[in-house]
Scaffold this active site. Structure first.
Site, PDB file in Angstrom:
ATOM      1  N   ASP A 194       0.868  -1.084  -0.261  1.00 30.90           N
ATOM      2  CA  ASP A 194      -0.194   0.530  -0.585  1.00 30.90           C
ATOM      3  C   ASP A 194       1.131   1.581  -0.022  1.00 30.90           C
ATOM      4  OD1 ASP A 194      -2.321   1.615   0.966  1.00 30.90           O
ATOM      5  OD2 ASP A 194      -3.355   0.596   1.185  1.00 30.90           O
ATOM      6  N   ASN A 214      -5.711  -5.376  -6.283  1.00 26.19           N
ATOM      7  CA  ASN A 214      -7.006  -4.698  -5.690  1.00 26.19           C
ATOM      8  C   ASN A 214      -7.367  -3.683  -5.260  1.00 26.19           C
ATOM      9  OD1 ASN A 214      -9.567  -5.026  -3.730  1.00 26.19           O
ATOM     10  ND2 ASN A 214      -7.723  -3.793  -2.392  1.00 26.19           N
ATOM     11  N   TYR A 248     -13.573   6.328 -13.653  1.00 23.83           N
ATOM     12  CA  TYR A 248     -12.994   5.232 -12.108  1.00 23.83           C
ATOM     13  C   TYR A 248     -13.695   4.026 -13.739  1.00 23.83           C
ATOM     14  CZ  TYR A 248     -14.110   1.913  -8.982  1.00 23.83           C
ATOM     15  OH  TYR A 248     -14.456   1.155  -7.965  1.00 23.83           O
ATOM     16  N   LYS A 253     -12.365   0.020 -15.002  1.00 19.02           N
ATOM     17  CA  LYS A 253     -12.946  -1.005 -14.298  1.00 19.02           C
ATOM     18  C   LYS A 253     -13.824  -2.247 -15.872  1.00 19.02           C
ATOM     19  CE  LYS A 253     -11.618  -0.538  -9.934  1.00 19.02           C
ATOM     20  NZ  LYS A 253     -10.322  -0.864  -8.900  1.00 19.02           N
ATOM     21  N   THR A 270     -16.325   1.271   2.223  1.00 17.98           N
ATOM     22  CA  THR A 270     -14.885   2.180   2.814  1.00 17.98           C
ATOM     23  C   THR A 270     -14.812   3.490   2.761  1.00 17.98           C
ATOM     24  OG1 THR A 270     -14.912   2.473   0.104  1.00 17.98           O
ATOM     25  CG2 THR A 270     -14.298  -0.609   1.689  1.00 17.98           C
TER      26      THR A 270
HETATM   27  N1  LIG Z   1     -16.224   0.033  -1.920  1.00 17.53           N
HETATM   28  C1  LIG Z   1     -16.905   0.054  -3.159  1.00 17.53           C
HETATM   29  O1  LIG Z   1     -17.958  -0.640  -2.841  1.00 17.53           O
HETATM   30  C2  LIG Z   1     -16.287  -0.827  -3.424  1.00 17.53           C
HETATM   31  C3  LIG Z   1     -17.124  -1.491  -5.163  1.00 17.53           C
HETATM   32  C4  LIG Z   1     -16.279  -1.902  -5.928  1.00 17.53           C
HETATM   33  C5  LIG Z   1     -15.026  -2.012  -6.347  1.00 17.53           C
HETATM   34  N2  LIG Z   1     -13.768  -1.858  -5.184  1.00 17.53           N
HETATM   35  C6  LIG Z   1     -12.716  -1.392  -5.553  1.00 17.53           C
HETATM   36  O2  LIG Z   1     -12.241  -2.508  -4.512  1.00 17.53           O
HETATM   37  C7  LIG Z   1     -10.994  -1.795  -4.723  1.00 17.53           C
HETATM   38  C8  LIG Z   1     -10.413  -1.473  -2.786  1.00 17.53           C
HETATM   39  O3  LIG Z   1     -10.844  -0.492  -3.105  1.00 17.53           O
HETATM   40  P1  LIG Z   1     -11.997   0.237  -1.084  1.00 17.53           P
HETATM   41  O4  LIG Z   1     -13.559   0.331  -1.276  1.00 17.53           O
HETATM   42  O5  LIG Z   1     -11.330  -1.112  -0.435  1.00 17.53           O
HETATM   43  O6  LIG Z   1     -11.104   1.032  -1.037  1.00 17.53           O
HETATM   44  P2  LIG Z   1     -10.106   1.568  -0.085  1.00 17.53           P
HETATM   45  O7  LIG Z   1     -10.217   3.048  -0.605  1.00 17.53           O
HETATM   46  O8  LIG Z   1     -10.676   1.916   1.591  1.00 17.53           O
HETATM   47  O9  LIG Z   1      -8.682   0.967   0.496  1.00 17.53           O
HETATM   48  C9  LIG Z   1      -7.577   1.637  -0.628  1.00 17.53           C
HETATM   49  C10 LIG Z   1      -6.221   0.658  -0.317  1.00 17.53           C
HETATM   50  O10 LIG Z   1      -5.598   1.540  -1.878  1.00 17.53           O
HETATM   51  C11 LIG Z   1      -4.792   2.445  -1.436  1.00 17.53           C
HETATM   52  N3  LIG Z   1      -4.176   2.750  -2.373  1.00 17.53           N
HETATM   53  C12 LIG Z   1      -4.150   4.087  -3.668  1.00 17.53           C
HETATM   54  N4  LIG Z   1      -3.276   4.374  -3.935  1.00 17.53           N
HETATM   55  C13 LIG Z   1      -2.200   3.132  -4.088  1.00 17.53           C
HETATM   56  C14 LIG Z   1      -1.403   3.133  -5.308  1.00 17.53           C
HETATM   57  N5  LIG Z   1      -0.993   3.589  -6.175  1.00 17.53           N
HETATM   58  N6  LIG Z   1      -0.630   1.751  -4.737  1.00 17.53           N
HETATM   59  C15 LIG Z   1      -0.469   1.243  -3.677  1.00 17.53           C
HETATM   60  N7  LIG Z   1      -2.365   1.547  -2.811  1.00 17.53           N
HETATM   61  C16 LIG Z   1      -2.455   2.060  -3.053  1.00 17.53           C
HETATM   62  C17 LIG Z   1      -5.028   3.193  -0.224  1.00 17.53           C
HETATM   63  O11 LIG Z   1      -4.201   3.453   0.324  1.00 17.53           O
HETATM   64  C18 LIG Z   1      -5.997   2.039   0.344  1.00 17.53           C
HETATM   65  O12 LIG Z   1      -6.087   1.753   1.558  1.00 17.53           O
HETATM   66  C19 LIG Z   1     -10.725  -0.804  -5.763  1.00 17.53           C
HETATM   67  O13 LIG Z   1      -9.947  -1.165  -6.138  1.00 17.53           O
HETATM   68  C20 LIG Z   1     -11.587  -0.237  -5.801  1.00 17.53           C
HETATM   69  O14 LIG Z   1     -12.199   0.101  -6.804  1.00 17.53           O
HETATM   70  C21 LIG Z   1     -14.514  -0.741  -4.427  1.00 17.53           C
END
Ligand SMILES: NC(=O)c1ccc[n+]([C@@H]2O[C@H](COP(=O)([O-])OP(=O)(O)OC[C@H]3O[C@@H](n4cnc5c(N)ncnc54)[C@H](O)[C@@H]3O)[C@@H](O)[C@H]2O)c1
Length: 284
Positions: A41, A94, A160, A164, A197
């Site tokens: 991260d 992720n 975004y 995806k 999140t």
């Molecule tokens: N939360 C939702 O409803 C949802 C829905 C669909 C898809 N997603 C996808 O799930 C994945 C995780 O998202 P989340 O909701 O847990 O978000 P989150 O923001 O809680 O966690 C994402 C993590 O990625 C880290 N990050 C950001 N930029 C980075 C980089 N350049 N290098 C390394 N790490 C980095 C952040 O510091 C954070 O800890 C993402 O790809 C997101 O698009 C989330």
């Protein structure tokens, strides 16, 4: 340890974006399955906290500062992981960010950042790790986080959403490439539905106040309707273990999005959003 995830016991899991949300949940659950875990991260304080908690349960944990937007950082992550823990069993690409704004209003640097993290971070994660996974000859798993948004469209979230879609088609092609190589590597695309999140809290926006408003609506929706990161992981990891390609947190929502997309495309219909969604965005 759950029986359906027993294939992971004793293995090594690498999870990007492991310092929060879905990645954090996956890291915790992988550790519970008896895996050694590598947390990658950019947010070190948060990620170290997650690591400490997992270590307290007796698991070997490695934290590696990794900006997935930089291909070399992923090469470094693969090298350090191999030196420390050996062959990788499970790679979850992720890490992802949300970016809000009209296509023409997002500064070029923000476009680049979003696509580098959300698309290139996944591509170069696979590029950096797959050779070692293939060379080991062992059964292994690669899962890339797309979104139900990968099956839909959403203005203001254009950067975004397109990222995806890209992760989804990338994962589909990768799946076929592994089959062509007869490699024992399972490929999955994770399509989370709403998970509560910090993703919208951290989202980057162009200046128009409409973006902040949209971000707030989405944040509130996730906070009120989303499942927790831990719950998401409980739903996701067994499906990866089972070698499923399509991995959902909300299967009925995924199916609805897939059906809508399929019928839209088969009718060659003009882009459209449901009226209630437009109204919710103040666009009705
Ligand atoms: N939360 C939702 O409803 C949802 C829905 C669909 C898809 N997603 C996808 O799930 C994945 C995780 O998202 P989340 O909701 O847990 O978000 P989150 O923001 O809680 O966690 C994402 C993590 O990625 C880290 N990050 C950001 N930029 C980075 C980089 N350049 N290098 C390394 N790490 C980095 C952040 O510091 C954070 O800890 C993402 O790809 C997101 O698009 C989330």
């Amino acid at each position: 340890m759950s029986q359906d995830m027993a294939v992971f016991k004793g293995g090594v899991a690498v999870i990007t974006g492991a310092g929060s949300g879905i990645g954090e949940g996956l890291a915790r659950l992988a550790a519970k399955q008896g895996m050694r875990v590598v947390l990658a991260d950019v947010a070190m304080e948060r990620t170290e906290r997650v690591a400490q908690e997992i270590r307290a349960g007796g698991t070997d944990v490695l934290v590696v500062h990794t900006d997935v937007a930089e291909p070399e950082a992923l090469d470094r992550l693969a090298a350090i992981t191999h030196e420390t823990f050996g062959d990788v069993t499970l790679l979850v690409n992720n890490a992802g960010i949300e970016t809000l704004g009209y296509v023409w209003e997002l500064p070029a640097a923000l476009w680049e950042k979003t696509l580098n993290i959300n698309i290139n971070g996944v591509i170069h994660g696979v590029r950096a790790f797959a050779p070692g996974m293939l060379a080991s000859g062992k059964r292994a798993w690669i899962a890339n986080t797309s979104s139900i948004g990968g099956l839909g469209i959403m203005p203001i979230q254009t950067s975004y959403v397109l990222s995806k879609h890209a992760v989804l088609s990338f994962s589909e092609c990768l799946y076929l490439e592994m089959q062509m190589k007869r490699a024992p590597i399972h490929v999955s695309a994770i399509l989370p539905g709403p998970v509560a999140t910090r993703i919208f809290e951290d989202s980057k926006t162009a200046e128009d106040p409409m973006n902040a408003n949209h971000g707030q609506i989405m944040h509130n929706m996730l906070a009120s309707e989303g499942i927790s990161g831990d719950e998401a992981a409980e739903r996701i990891l067994p499906q990866i273990a089972a070698g499923k390609f399509w991995v959902s947190t909300h299967p009925e929502v995924t199916r609805e999005f897939a059906n809508n997309r399929a019928s839209h495309l088969s009718n060659l219909a003009d882009p459209a959003l449901p009226a209630e969604l437009l109204a919710g965005m103040g666009l009705g």
